[in-house]
Structure formats: C-alpha cells, structure tokens
Design an enzyme around this catalytic site. Structure first.
Site, short mmCIF file in Angstrom:
data_model
loop_
_atom_site.label_atom_id
_atom_site.label_comp_id
_atom_site.label_asym_id
_atom_site.label_seq_id
_atom_site.Cartn_x
_atom_site.Cartn_y
_atom_site.Cartn_z
N ARG A 224 -27.81 27.96 -52.32
CA ARG A 224 -26.83 26.90 -52.58
C ARG A 224 -27.36 25.57 -52.06
O ARG A 224 -27.96 25.50 -50.98
CB ARG A 224 -25.51 27.20 -51.86
CG ARG A 224 -24.67 28.29 -52.51
CD ARG A 224 -24.11 27.88 -53.86
NE ARG A 224 -23.29 28.91 -54.46
CZ ARG A 224 -23.72 29.86 -55.30
NH1 ARG A 224 -24.99 29.89 -55.65
NH2 ARG A 224 -22.89 30.74 -55.80
N HIS A 272 -30.44 25.77 -61.49
CA HIS A 272 -29.58 26.89 -61.08
C HIS A 272 -29.71 28.07 -62.05
O HIS A 272 -28.72 28.55 -62.62
CB HIS A 272 -28.11 26.44 -60.96
CG HIS A 272 -27.28 27.36 -60.10
ND1 HIS A 272 -26.29 26.91 -59.26
CD2 HIS A 272 -27.29 28.72 -59.95
CE1 HIS A 272 -25.73 27.94 -58.64
NE2 HIS A 272 -26.32 29.04 -59.05
P1 NDP Z 1 -25.10 38.81 -49.20
O1 NDP Z 1 -23.71 38.54 -48.78
O2 NDP Z 1 -25.47 40.19 -49.64
O3 NDP Z 1 -26.11 38.43 -48.02
C1 NDP Z 1 -25.95 37.30 -47.24
C2 NDP Z 1 -26.96 37.33 -46.10
O4 NDP Z 1 -26.87 36.09 -45.39
C3 NDP Z 1 -26.67 38.45 -45.09
O5 NDP Z 1 -27.88 38.99 -44.62
C4 NDP Z 1 -25.95 37.71 -43.97
O6 NDP Z 1 -26.12 38.27 -42.68
C5 NDP Z 1 -26.67 36.38 -44.00
N1 NDP Z 1 -25.85 35.35 -43.33
C6 NDP Z 1 -24.62 34.92 -43.67
N2 NDP Z 1 -24.20 33.99 -42.79
C7 NDP Z 1 -25.19 33.84 -41.90
C8 NDP Z 1 -25.35 33.04 -40.74
N3 NDP Z 1 -24.39 32.20 -40.33
N4 NDP Z 1 -26.50 33.16 -40.05
C9 NDP Z 1 -27.48 34.02 -40.44
N5 NDP Z 1 -27.38 34.81 -41.52
C10 NDP Z 1 -26.25 34.72 -42.25
O7 NDP Z 1 -25.45 37.75 -50.33
P2 NDP Z 1 -26.47 37.90 -51.57
O8 NDP Z 1 -27.78 38.31 -51.04
O9 NDP Z 1 -25.85 38.72 -52.64
O10 NDP Z 1 -26.50 36.39 -52.11
C11 NDP Z 1 -26.90 35.31 -51.29
C12 NDP Z 1 -26.54 34.00 -51.96
O11 NDP Z 1 -27.39 33.75 -53.07
C13 NDP Z 1 -25.14 33.94 -52.59
O12 NDP Z 1 -24.16 33.68 -51.61
C14 NDP Z 1 -25.28 32.81 -53.59
O13 NDP Z 1 -24.91 31.59 -52.99
C15 NDP Z 1 -26.77 32.77 -53.90
N6 NDP Z 1 -27.07 33.09 -55.30
C16 NDP Z 1 -27.76 32.17 -56.05
C17 NDP Z 1 -28.11 32.45 -57.35
C18 NDP Z 1 -28.90 31.48 -58.14
O14 NDP Z 1 -29.09 31.67 -59.34
N7 NDP Z 1 -29.44 30.42 -57.57
C19 NDP Z 1 -27.72 33.71 -57.98
C20 NDP Z 1 -27.00 34.60 -57.12
C21 NDP Z 1 -26.70 34.29 -55.82
P3 NDP Z 1 -25.54 39.73 -42.34
O15 NDP Z 1 -26.47 40.67 -43.07
O16 NDP Z 1 -25.67 39.82 -40.89
O17 NDP Z 1 -24.14 39.76 -42.89
C1 OXD Z 2 -24.07 33.29 -58.11
C2 OXD Z 2 -24.84 32.23 -58.78
O1 OXD Z 2 -23.58 33.08 -57.01
O2 OXD Z 2 -25.17 32.40 -59.97
O3 OXD Z 2 -23.99 34.39 -58.69
O4 OXD Z 2 -25.17 31.22 -58.16
#
Ligand code: NDP
Ligand code: OXD
Length: 309
Positions: A224, A272
């Site tokens: 993001r 994106h």
């Molecule tokens: P998940 O919820 O599976 O994983 C999030 C990870 O971030 C976890 O390991 C979590 O830690 C960690 N995390 C959250 N908050 C913190 C913090 N404050 N400090 C350290 N680590 C933190 O998410 P996804 O992997 O499914 O997706 C990640 C992001 O990717 C989405 O939220 C979205 O914004 C983005 N995205 C972008 C896309 C694009 O096309 N550009 C497509 C799809 C997604 P913990 O394991 O300890 O909970």
């Molecule tokens: C998602 C994205 O969060 O596409 O799935 O960014």
C-alpha cells in the site's frame, strides 16, 4: 438472501456472472440499486462510502473484494458484530509471487542500470553478485510475504523477514516487532514491503527507516502507498542513499500526472497490478463463506478490525 456489491473500481458484471454460475439462488445487487434492504445479508465491498453498510439491518457478512481491508476500514462505519473476511486465493498469491520475483531479479540483476546504459549506447558489464550473496528482506510474513519468501529462497536469495509476531519459516531468518526492525533493515539490500496498511504501519518507510537500510539498497512496495512517506523516498533516491524503488502502489491512485514521484530518479512505477483478485476464484471463496454463514459454521480468512488486517 441478497448480496450488495459496492466498489468504484471492480466490474460488477464479472462478479455477477461468477456468482450466477456457482450460487444461482443468490440475488446479486449493485450499489446504489439495493432493492429490499432487509433482504441484504452479504456485502461484497472494496470501498463503500461512510455509513453505507449501516442501513442493512440483517447483514451477516462483510466480504472484502481484496486481500487488503484498509480501504474498507478507513471508508466505512462498520455495523457492530458483523464479521469481515478478505480474499486469500491461490491465484492472488501466485500473482504476487511473480511480481516480487520479477522486481527482485530486476533490481538484483541491475536492470535499471543496464537500461540507462542502453539509452547512452554504453556497452559495459557491471560487477554482479551471486543471488546466494544477496540479502532480501520481506516486511510482512503473511500469506503473500511467506509465499514471496519461499519463491525467493527457491532461486537462492538469502531471505529474512519481519512481522508483528514471531514467525518460523524454513530457511528464513525471522525478526518480529519494532525492537528488531532496525536489525532486519540493516540486513535488507532489497527490501520487499508486503505489510497491510494499519495505524501501526502507516508511514513506516520513512527517512529514518530508509536510512537504516544498507547504502544503495532497493525498495519494492507491493502493498500500500500509505506505508511510504513519499517525500522521504524521493529525497533518498535523489541523494543516492536508496539505489532504486519499485512502487506498485502510491498514496494517491491513480498517481496524478504532476506527482513528483513520476520524475524521481531511479524509480519504477506500476499501476497497482502486482496481483489482482480474479472474480471467478474470488467468488468461489466468498460463496464458500456464504455457505458457512448459512450453516452457522466458522468463517475462513476473517479480519481482526482492531488489528486492522
Ligand atoms: P496478511 O494479513 O496475511 O499478512 C500481513 C503480515 O504483515 C503479517 O505477517 C503480519 O504480522 C504483518 N504485520 C501486520 N502489522 C504489522 C506490524 N505493525 N508490524 C510488523 N508486521 C506487521 O496479508 P497478505 O499477505 O495477504 O497481504 C499483505 C498486503 O498486501 C495486503 O494488506 C494488501 O494491502 C497488499 N496487497 C497488494 C496487492 C497489489 O496488487 N499491490 C494485492 C494484494 C494485496 P503477523 O504475522 O504477526 O500477523
Ligand atoms: C488487494 C489489492 O488488497 O488488490 O487485494 O490491493
């Protein structure tokens, strides 16, 4: 039972078609044509307007159209007690795996430098470290971060990761929490950001954290735009402190034509597209949760609104 679809960016017809094929008894409505509000039990949403969901008194599930839920949490007053789910899908994960591999190899193999040399008709090999010597750090070890870590390891990179809670991933040195952040950053020659946008992660890539990376490091943000303080990123690129940045996401999307990011040195911007939710497989996941709602079973891929992801 009816479903209300609210998104300014996703095509409702694709989702309507996908649901018609697998759940023909579901009435599919598209905002603002809500029909009988009392019949709406499912909201399938990306960025509903403020308070939009409060009018559905019988709502039983809020399903995000994406993996991220920051849009949803920021834009909407949520009806209390209604569970929220997000997309966790093999196709979406594969798309991100490909994007991270592509951009990591692009940075590792010095593609930006060779493109610049090509423009200057400059035929000159550069020193090239082996990938077994290249340290790639992944911020966020969730569904996407863990998949990216595995793919990078498979081709030989030295992978470290950082998350909120301590993780155990085979072959990946895992760091957790703010107290270990600088140690993790210092070992990240290529930093891949796959964190959700939450109050805790907003602006986490800033002057201070960029300064904690090895000099000349590269940043890949596939998560993001709000994670990055864009003025600090531009300053780090201009000074050469950061070698290259790949951004798939920006604070404002689409990125306005006059935004300074477009003209920053050593930057690659994609609109994106790192990974896109596929309506067919996405609808199957949501339909699975709708069946679970009907059967009173536990839902899959729920969101913790307090944690923000
Ligand atoms: P998940 O919820 O599976 O994983 C999030 C990870 O971030 C976890 O390991 C979590 O830690 C960690 N995390 C959250 N908050 C913190 C913090 N404050 N400090 C350290 N680590 C933190 O998410 P996804 O992997 O499914 O997706 C990640 C992001 O990717 C989405 O939220 C979205 O914004 C983005 N995205 C972008 C896309 C694009 O096309 N550009 C497509 C799809 C997604 P913990 O394991 O300890 O909970
Ligand atoms: C998602 C994205 O969060 O596409 O799935 O960014």
């Amino acid at each position: 039972m009816s479903l209300i679809f609210c998104s300014r960016t996703d095509d409702p017809d694709e989702w309507r078609g996908a649901f018609a094929a697998i759940m023909p008894d579901l009435e599919f409505r598209v905002w603002p044509d809500v029909g009988d509000e009392g019949a709406v039990e499912i909201a399938l949403v990306w960025d509903p307007m403020q308070e939009q969901l409060l009018r559905f008194a019988n709502l039983r599930l809020i399903a995000s159209l994406g993996a991220g839920v920051d849009h949803l949490l920021a834009a909407t007053t949520l009806p209390p007690g209604v569970p929220m789910t997000r997309i966790v899908d093999a196709n979406l994960t594969q798309g991100m795996r490909e994007y991270v591999l592509l951009q990591t190899l692009y940075c590792h193999r010095q593609a930006p430098a060779y493109l610049a040399q090509q423009r200057a008709a400059d035929w000159r090999p550069l020193d090239q470290p082996f990938c077994q010597q290249r340290r790639v750090g992944i911020m966020g070890l969730g569904v996407l971060g863990a998949a990216a870590a595995e793919a990078l390891q498979d081709i030989g990179f030295l992978v470290t990761g950082w998350s909120r809670r301590q993780k155990e991933l085979p072959g990946v040195e895992c760091f957790a929490g703010l107290s270990r952040l600088d140690e993790f950053l210092a070992a990240s020659e290529i930093l891949v950001c796959l964190l959700p946008l939450t109050p805790d992660t907003e602006g986490i890539i800033n002057r201070r954290t960029l300064g904690a990376l090895p000099p000349g490091a590269c940043l890949i943000n596939g998560a993001r735009g709000g994670l990055v303080v864009e003025a600090d990123l531009i300053a780090a690129l201009e000074s050469g402190r950061l070698g290259h940045a790949v951004l798939d996401v920006t604070r404002e999307e689409p990125l306005p034509a006059d935004d300074a990011l477009w003209r920053a040195p050593n930057i690659t911007i994609t609109p994106h597209i790192a990974s896109i939710t596929n309506a067919r497989s996405g609808a199957e996941l949501v339909a699975d949760n709708i069946r679970r709602v009907r059967a009173g079973e536990a839902l899959l891929h729920t969101v913790d609104p307090d944690a923000g992801y």
